[in-house]
Design a protein around this motif. Structure first.
Motif, mmCIF file in Angstrom:
data_model
loop_
_atom_site.group_PDB
_atom_site.id
_atom_site.type_symbol
_atom_site.label_atom_id
_atom_site.label_comp_id
_atom_site.label_asym_id
_atom_site.label_seq_id
_atom_site.Cartn_x
_atom_site.Cartn_y
_atom_site.Cartn_z
ATOM 1 N N ASN A 65 134.713 -68.233 -23.868
ATOM 2 C CA ASN A 65 133.300 -68.133 -23.492
ATOM 3 C C ASN A 65 133.033 -67.277 -22.253
ATOM 4 N N THR A 89 124.911 -67.398 -24.871
ATOM 5 C CA THR A 89 125.462 -68.351 -23.902
ATOM 6 C C THR A 89 124.898 -69.737 -24.208
ATOM 7 N N SER A 90 124.114 -70.293 -23.320
ATOM 8 C CA SER A 90 123.585 -71.639 -23.571
ATOM 9 C C SER A 90 122.488 -71.973 -22.569
ATOM 10 N N GLY A 143 131.710 -73.145 -28.926
ATOM 11 C CA GLY A 143 131.621 -73.725 -27.576
ATOM 12 C C GLY A 143 132.763 -74.698 -27.325
ATOM 13 N N PRO A 144 133.101 -74.915 -26.047
ATOM 14 C CA PRO A 144 134.164 -75.869 -25.725
ATOM 15 C C PRO A 144 133.742 -77.296 -26.063
ATOM 16 N N ARG A 178 127.202 -76.879 -35.576
ATOM 17 C CA ARG A 178 127.713 -77.436 -34.308
ATOM 18 C C ARG A 178 126.874 -78.626 -33.861
ATOM 19 N N SER A 213 131.796 -75.772 -20.734
ATOM 20 C CA SER A 213 130.809 -74.758 -21.126
ATOM 21 C C SER A 213 129.994 -74.309 -19.919
ATOM 22 N N ASN A 214 129.502 -75.261 -19.133
ATOM 23 C CA ASN A 214 128.707 -74.921 -17.934
ATOM 24 C C ASN A 214 129.485 -73.946 -17.053
ATOM 25 N N ARG A 235 130.488 -70.358 -18.971
ATOM 26 C CA ARG A 235 129.318 -69.506 -19.245
ATOM 27 C C ARG A 235 128.652 -69.053 -17.951
ATOM 28 N N LEU A 289 129.234 -81.269 -20.833
ATOM 29 C CA LEU A 289 129.644 -79.930 -21.258
ATOM 30 C C LEU A 289 130.131 -79.104 -20.064
ATOM 31 N N ALA A 336 138.593 -72.579 -22.506
ATOM 32 C CA ALA A 336 137.136 -72.372 -22.387
ATOM 33 C C ALA A 336 136.837 -70.995 -21.793
#
Ligand code: NAP
Length: 262
Positions: A113, A140-141, A92-93, A193, A154-155, A158, A151, A109
């Motif tokens: 991702n 994903t997340s 993840g970033p 992580r 990432s937001n 993803r 994040l 990123a």
């Protein structure tokens, strides 16, 4: 239940540790052959040995490389005789403040991702459809459903992947040929992580790692962190022969932490 994965070939990206490794373990236990990737060759080889020990009948190939690069993806694909199952994953970033991020950080990123999974989907799904079987699982997340301020990289990345998958998974030429594409959204899993994040938090705040973990654990209805093993088992279920009618979904695995009805 026999998941019908015996003899299938799976490409599991970013799998020397953590959630990717959990997915590879579960697939190997179910009889699938796997190609696993990671950048660090030594840890990857150790993981490949451990996977072979889990099921000597399964073939395990390890390909060191960065899945966010065209070369890394080409090497991984070349090692897999056919990709029946694709598990997309990458680190993840980093966290931070969006005011500090420029184009370079955003492109990194997006490469890892969003664009790497899209390129691998592009390289594999039409062949899956021609064989009337394919399973793609993107790690994903939970932050896709409940964004976490720090994040932002990432937001954003993803969410882009999530939007793409929502469209492509519903193409009749894929869904109609037993090719499914789903996203698995981890909440808090006890992996390296997260442990690094807790250690950094302890150094920043003067709390102990145990105190930080206890506070976080208390916010999760299940009152525990998830394990890579159980994450992998859900991934194997999504890849099963029985899961052909399950596609285009975002499946949250978070011990109940997300409090919404939908
Ligand atoms: P982890 O324990 O740090 O493991 C990451 C794995 O990916 C390692 O094997 C790493 O090996 C490999 N990797 C990282 N970047 C790569 C790249 N560019 N190319 C190839 N391999 C790469 O992480 P994790 O907790 O399993 O997390 C996996 C993903 O889920 C991450 O994107 C993370 O942000 C996301 N996630 C995790 C959680 C959680 O609770 N753990 C929650 C939400 C989202 P090398 O470093 O040697 O390449």
């Amino acid at each position: 239940m026999d998941l019908g994965l015996n003899g299938r070939w799976a490409l599991v990206c970013a799998a020397s540790k953590g959630l990717g490794r959990g997915c590879a373990e579960a697939l190997v236990r179910e009889g699938a052959n796997v190609v696993i990737t990671a950048r660090g060759a030594d840890e990857l080889q150790r993981t490949a040995e451990a996977l072979r020990a889990l099921n000597p009948a399964a073939e395990v190939r390890a390909v060191a490389g960065d899945i966010a690069t065209p070369e890394g993806r080409a090497a991984a694909l070349a090692a897999c005789p056919q990709v029946d199952i694709l598990v997309n994953n990458a680190g993840g970033p980093p966290p931070g403040d969006f005011r500090d991020w420029g184009r370079e950080q955003w492109i990194a990123a997006l490469d890892a991702n969003m664009l790497a999974p899209i390129e691998l989907i592009k390289a594999t799904v039409d062949d899956m459809a021609a064989r009337d079987f394919g399973r793609v699982v993107n790690i994903t997340s939970g932050a896709v459903k409940a964004p976490i301020d720090v994040l932002g990289l990432s937001n954003g990345a993803r969410s882009g992947l999530t939007g793409f998958v929502a469209g492509v998974a519903r193409q009749p030429r894929l869904a109609g040929r037993n090719v499914t594409i789903n996203n698995l959204l981890p909440g808090a899993f006890d992996t390296e992580r997260l442990r690094k994040g807790w250690a950094a938090g302890a150094a920043r705040t003067g709390q102990t790692v145990d105190e930080i973990m206890d506070k976080r654990r208390a916010t999760i209805p299940a009152q525990r962190f998830g394990t890579a093993e159980e994450f992998g088992q859900i991934c194997a279920m999504l890849c099963s022969a029985q899961a052909g009618y399950l596609t285009g979904q975002n499946i949250l695995l978070d011990g109940g932490a997300y409090a919404g009805t939908f």
